[in-house]
Motif scaffolding. Structure first.
Motif, PDB file in Angstrom:
ATOM      1  N   LEU A 100     -60.242 -18.454 -57.240  1.00  0.00           N
ATOM      2  CA  LEU A 100     -59.762 -19.097 -56.018  1.00  0.00           C
ATOM      3  C   LEU A 100     -60.360 -18.446 -54.783  1.00  0.00           C
ATOM      4  O   LEU A 100     -60.845 -19.128 -53.871  1.00  0.00           O
ATOM      5  CB  LEU A 100     -58.236 -19.039 -55.975  1.00  0.00           C
ATOM      6  CG  LEU A 100     -57.579 -19.643 -54.726  1.00  0.00           C
ATOM      7  CD1 LEU A 100     -57.953 -21.107 -54.579  1.00  0.00           C
ATOM      8  CD2 LEU A 100     -56.066 -19.475 -54.783  1.00  0.00           C
ATOM      9  N   VAL A 124     -62.994 -20.422 -52.221  1.00  0.00           N
ATOM     10  CA  VAL A 124     -62.666 -20.583 -50.801  1.00  0.00           C
ATOM     11  C   VAL A 124     -63.732 -19.929 -49.924  1.00  0.00           C
ATOM     12  O   VAL A 124     -64.193 -20.515 -48.931  1.00  0.00           O
ATOM     13  CB  VAL A 124     -61.276 -19.992 -50.505  1.00  0.00           C
ATOM     14  CG1 VAL A 124     -61.009 -19.968 -49.001  1.00  0.00           C
ATOM     15  CG2 VAL A 124     -60.198 -20.814 -51.210  1.00  0.00           C
ATOM     16  N   PHE A 184     -56.811 -24.932 -54.045  1.00  0.00           N
ATOM     17  CA  PHE A 184     -55.760 -23.935 -53.860  1.00  0.00           C
ATOM     18  C   PHE A 184     -54.457 -24.376 -54.515  1.00  0.00           C
ATOM     19  O   PHE A 184     -53.784 -23.579 -55.177  1.00  0.00           O
ATOM     20  CB  PHE A 184     -55.526 -23.698 -52.373  1.00  0.00           C
ATOM     21  CG  PHE A 184     -54.339 -22.822 -52.082  1.00  0.00           C
ATOM     22  CD1 PHE A 184     -54.418 -21.451 -52.251  1.00  0.00           C
ATOM     23  CD2 PHE A 184     -53.146 -23.372 -51.663  1.00  0.00           C
ATOM     24  CE1 PHE A 184     -53.326 -20.643 -51.999  1.00  0.00           C
ATOM     25  CE2 PHE A 184     -52.039 -22.575 -51.404  1.00  0.00           C
ATOM     26  CZ  PHE A 184     -52.136 -21.204 -51.572  1.00  0.00           C
ATOM     27  N   GLN A 191     -52.992 -21.856 -57.187  1.00  0.00           N
ATOM     28  CA  GLN A 191     -52.163 -20.908 -56.460  1.00  0.00           C
ATOM     29  C   GLN A 191     -51.041 -20.303 -57.287  1.00  0.00           C
ATOM     30  O   GLN A 191     -50.554 -19.219 -56.988  1.00  0.00           O
ATOM     31  CB  GLN A 191     -51.583 -21.594 -55.205  1.00  0.00           C
ATOM     32  CG  GLN A 191     -50.750 -22.839 -55.465  1.00  0.00           C
ATOM     33  CD  GLN A 191     -49.285 -22.551 -55.691  1.00  0.00           C
ATOM     34  OE1 GLN A 191     -48.806 -21.520 -55.270  1.00  0.00           O
ATOM     35  NE2 GLN A 191     -48.588 -23.468 -56.339  1.00  0.00           N
TER      36      GLN A 191
END
Length: 291
Positions: free
Chosen positions: A214, A218, A273, A277
């Motif tokens: 992740l 990003v 995300f 997450q």
């Protein structure tokens, strides 16, 4: 005297409860301020993307579009080749993130579970590279890529960014926290290095690997400086560079289309995300306490 001896623990308990409540109030207040500091600019960007140009500059500011319009999103799609910029971002992010994750896992596995001379020295060099800002290497990387004729190519964007010292550091610390009994049992059963990695180590590492993936995705999606230096047009430039071209076309006064483009650029990484997450916090904290 016996009365005072009985009351002293009660007084200490009351003081402890009072201090605990005070710390909770301070903690929640700090979190609320941090949350507002993050959400207010995001709300303003989203709000401006649905406002007309005149409404954006209204004084005092309005906190809801009046009138509500989607013209800014239409302007984005017609002013710049938005689909091409998004395609470029997806290509760069998928390839670059995949290379980083693979290199991070393999190098961390070697530094954590394999024995070879100079292992600790190599790890110290990896840690030292975290202290060096990427901007310092821009000039040398630019000269190298330009001499190789890789400007305005995906390879020219991806290759200098493929190193991942952070991923190596994160995954190594996690691998070091895995139960040594499981590792040794797999080795006694005849598991080689690659089988040990894919069949034993990685199945126990999905939370940390998800957090690593992740963070990598990003960061790669939001990469700006290096793609800006490497790309001159829409054939290889990612969406962030497309927003710069959009701002240059619209000028510094028409912020509505720029805000609309920003919202569209955030949506793909927001979806990633939301998918990953759940494991992110668990992955980042695993290995912090061993045992």
């Amino acid at each position: 005297m016996s009365i005072f001896r009985i009351k002293e623990p009660q007084t200490e308990s009351l003081n402890y409860v009072g201090q605990s409540r005070a710390f909770k109030i301070i903690g929640y207040t700090t979190m609320l301020l941090a949350l507002l500091g993050i959400l207010v600019p995001i709300y303003w960007i989203l709000l401006a993307s649905f406002k007309t140009q005149g409404d954006i500059y209204t004084a005092p500011a309005t906190y809801w579009p009046n009138p509500f319009t989607t013209q800014n999103y239409h302007t984005v799609s017609t002013t710049i080749p938005l689909a091409m910029y998004l395609r470029n971002s997806v290509i760069i992010t998928i390839i670059l993130s995949s290379v980083k994750i693979l290199l991070g896992v393999m190098s961390a596995y070697a530094l954590a579970l394999l024995r070879f001379p100079g292992r600790n020295l190599i790890f110290m060099l990896v840690i030292a590279s975290l202290m060096v800002p990427n901007q310092i290497t821009v000039i040398s990387n630019y000269s190298l890529i330009a001499n190789l004729g890789l400007r305005n190519t995906f390879a020219g964007i991806i290759l200098p960014l493929a190193g991942t010292a952070f991923g190596t550091f994160l995954m190594r610390n996690h691998f070091m926290s895995l139960p040594t009994e499981v590792i040794e049992a797999a080795r006694m059963d005849g598991a080689g290095p690659f089988k040990l990695l894919w069949k034993v180590v990685l199945p126990m590492s999905w939370p940390t690997l998800s957090a690593f993936a992740l963070i990598t995705i990003v960061n790669d999606w939001n990469e700006y400086l290096w793609p800006f230096l490497m790309s001159d047009d829409e054939h290889t430039a990612p969406i962030q560079i497309g927003l710069t071209f959009l701002q240059n076309n619209e000028g510094l006064t028409n912020w509505g289309p720029v805000m609309a483009g920003t919202v569209l650029a955030v949506i793909p990484v927001l979806i990633v995300f939301l998918i990953l997450q759940k494991n992110m916090i668990k992955g980042l904290t695993s290995g912090a306490v061993k045992g």
